[in-house]
Design a protein around this motif. Structure first.
Motif, PDB file in Angstrom:
ATOM      1  N   HIS A 239      -5.328   3.228  -3.884  1.00  0.00           N
ATOM      2  CA  HIS A 239      -5.021   3.675  -2.522  1.00  0.00           C
ATOM      3  C   HIS A 239      -6.277   3.671  -1.657  1.00  0.00           C
TER       4      HIS A 239
ATOM      5  N   HIS B 164       0.832  -1.203   0.000  1.00  0.00           N
ATOM      6  CA  HIS B 164       0.000   0.000   0.000  1.00  0.00           C
ATOM      7  C   HIS B 164       0.871   1.259   0.000  1.00  0.00           C
ATOM      8  N   SER B 165       1.947   1.238   0.742  1.00  0.00           N
ATOM      9  CA  SER B 165       2.863   2.382   0.748  1.00  0.00           C
ATOM     10  C   SER B 165       3.487   2.595  -0.630  1.00  0.00           C
TER      11      SER B 165
ATOM     12  N   TYR C 156       0.917   4.192  -2.841  1.00  0.00           N
ATOM     13  CA  TYR C 156       0.767   5.600  -2.478  1.00  0.00           C
ATOM     14  C   TYR C 156       1.945   6.434  -2.988  1.00  0.00           C
TER      15      TYR C 156
ATOM     16  N   TRP D 224      -6.851   1.219   1.468  1.00  0.00           N
ATOM     17  CA  TRP D 224      -7.001   1.790   2.809  1.00  0.00           C
ATOM     18  C   TRP D 224      -8.262   1.252   3.489  1.00  0.00           C
TER      19      TRP D 224
ATOM     20  N   GLY E 179      -1.764   8.998   4.922  1.00  0.00           N
ATOM     21  CA  GLY E 179      -0.422   8.542   4.581  1.00  0.00           C
ATOM     22  C   GLY E 179      -0.202   7.120   5.049  1.00  0.00           C
TER      23      GLY E 179
END
Length: 108
Positions: A45, A18-19, A22, A49, A80
């Motif tokens: 994203h 996921h990071s 992003y 999330w 974030g």
């Protein structure tokens, strides 16, 4: 099925993925300014999330993750997801071998 989906090792890996999603979203939005890429990675994203939030909250309920880590992913992760990944890395370092070896009765 839910038992496998709330496995801390799986959640940690998805959090790192996921990071990366992003990071590409930020690059596409601010550097490349390619609307198609921003649309696809923006949706990715958002859906990641939502899924991560639900799974991490369920893992907290089942006492497979500490409460603070579930909050990092579910609350801060919308803005974030790096916070969730940092949280997983900190939790792994703090517990020595990662959340998969934590006493299930411990929340913190």
């Amino acid at each position: 099925m839910t038992e496998r989906l709330t496995d801390p090792r799986l959640l940690r890996g998805v959090s790192y993925f996921h990071s990366c999603v992003y990071l590409v979203l930020l690059w596409a939005a601010f550097i490349d300014r390619h609307d198609g890429v921003v649309l696809v990675f923006g949706w990715a994203h958002g859906l990641l999330w939502i899924g991560m939030s639900l799974l991490c909250l369920e893992a907290v309920r089942r006492r497979r993750l500490p409460l603070w880590l579930g909050v990092m992913v579910a609350v801060v992760g919308g803005i974030g997801p790096f916070a969730g990944s940092i949280g997983f890395a900190a939790d792994k370092r703090r517990t020595g071998a990662g959340p998969e070896r934590r006493d299930p009765a411990m929340l913190g």
